[in-house]
Design a protein around this motif. Structure first.
Motif, PDB file in Angstrom:
ATOM      1  N   ASP A  90       0.848  -1.188   0.000  1.00 36.42           N
ATOM      2  CA  ASP A  90       0.000   0.000   0.000  1.00 36.42           C
ATOM      3  C   ASP A  90       0.883   1.235   0.000  1.00 36.42           C
ATOM      4  O   ASP A  90       1.868   1.296   0.730  1.00 36.42           O
ATOM      5  CB  ASP A  90      -0.908  -0.013   1.232  1.00 36.42           C
ATOM      6  CG  ASP A  90      -1.876   1.142   1.257  1.00 36.42           C
ATOM      7  OD1 ASP A  90      -2.343   1.560   0.179  1.00 36.42           O
ATOM      8  OD2 ASP A  90      -2.186   1.621   2.355  1.00 36.42           O
ATOM      9  N   ASP A 108       1.714   4.895   0.986  1.00 31.98           N
ATOM     10  CA  ASP A 108       1.338   5.755   2.105  1.00 31.98           C
ATOM     11  C   ASP A 108       2.398   6.842   2.289  1.00 31.98           C
ATOM     12  O   ASP A 108       3.534   6.537   2.645  1.00 31.98           O
ATOM     13  CB  ASP A 108       1.224   4.917   3.378  1.00 31.98           C
ATOM     14  CG  ASP A 108       0.864   5.727   4.591  1.00 31.98           C
ATOM     15  OD1 ASP A 108       0.032   6.635   4.476  1.00 31.98           O
ATOM     16  OD2 ASP A 108       1.436   5.439   5.661  1.00 31.98           O
ATOM     17  N   THR A 129      -2.183   1.845  10.372  1.00 29.90           N
ATOM     18  CA  THR A 129      -1.062   2.092   9.468  1.00 29.90           C
ATOM     19  C   THR A 129      -0.894   1.014   8.405  1.00 29.90           C
ATOM     20  O   THR A 129      -0.361   1.275   7.344  1.00 29.90           O
ATOM     21  CB  THR A 129       0.265   2.202  10.247  1.00 29.90           C
ATOM     22  OG1 THR A 129       0.455   1.007  11.007  1.00 29.90           O
ATOM     23  CG2 THR A 129       0.274   3.408  11.148  1.00 29.90           C
TER      24      THR A 129
END
Length: 120
Positions: free
Chosen positions: A10, A12, A105
Motif C-alpha cells: 500500500d 502511504d 497504518t
C-alpha cells in the motif's frame, strides 16, 4: 514443498507499506521509500523472503506502475492490480475480526495480503 508467501503493498505518504502473509499469519514487515533506492531495496527484500511471491497492489496510477518496474526483476513473481472498486468489494467479504484487529497504518496492505492468499 515451498511455502507460498503473499504480500500486500500500500502506498502511504511517499512510501510503500509491505505486509507479508504466510501460513495464515499476517506480519507487518516494513516501510520502503518510494525512491529508486527504496524500490530497489523493496525488490531485493521480497526476493530474499520466498521463491514465488504473490503480490497484490491497489491500482493507484503511476506510483503502482513505477513499482511494477522494480518488481518485474523477481523470478516467478505474480503481481495483481486491484481497482479501488474491487478493493471495496473485497472488504465486504472479510470476517469482521480481520477489520477490527488491523492497525490503521497497515490496514489496506494487510487486506491486500489477505486477498492475495484467498484468490486463486
Amino acid at each position: 514443498m515451498t511455502i507460498q508467501t503473499y504480500f500486500g503493498l500500500d502506498n502511504d505518504e511517499n512510501s510503500w507499506l509491505l505486509v507479508q502473509r504466510s501460513e495464515g499469519t499476517t506480519v507487518f514487515l516494513r516501510r520502503f521509500k518510494n525512491t529508486v533506492d527504496g524500490l530497489d531495496e523493496l525488490s531485493k527484500f521480497i526476493k530474499s523472503r520466498c521463491e514465488k511471491p504473490r503480490i497484490y497492489i491497489k491500482s493507484t496510477g503511476c506510483a503502482a506502475l513505477g513499482l511494477l518496474k522494480y518488481l518485474c526483476g523477481i523470478p516467478g513473481i505474480e503481481v495483481v492490480f486491484i481497482s479501488q472498486a474491487g478493493f471495496k468489494q473485497y472488504q465486504t467479504c472479510l470476517p469482521k475480526s480481520i477489520i477490527r484487529n488491523s492497525k490503521a497504518t497497515s490496514f489496506e496492505a494487510e487486506i491486500l495480503a489477505d486477498c492475495a492468499e484467498r484468490m486463486i
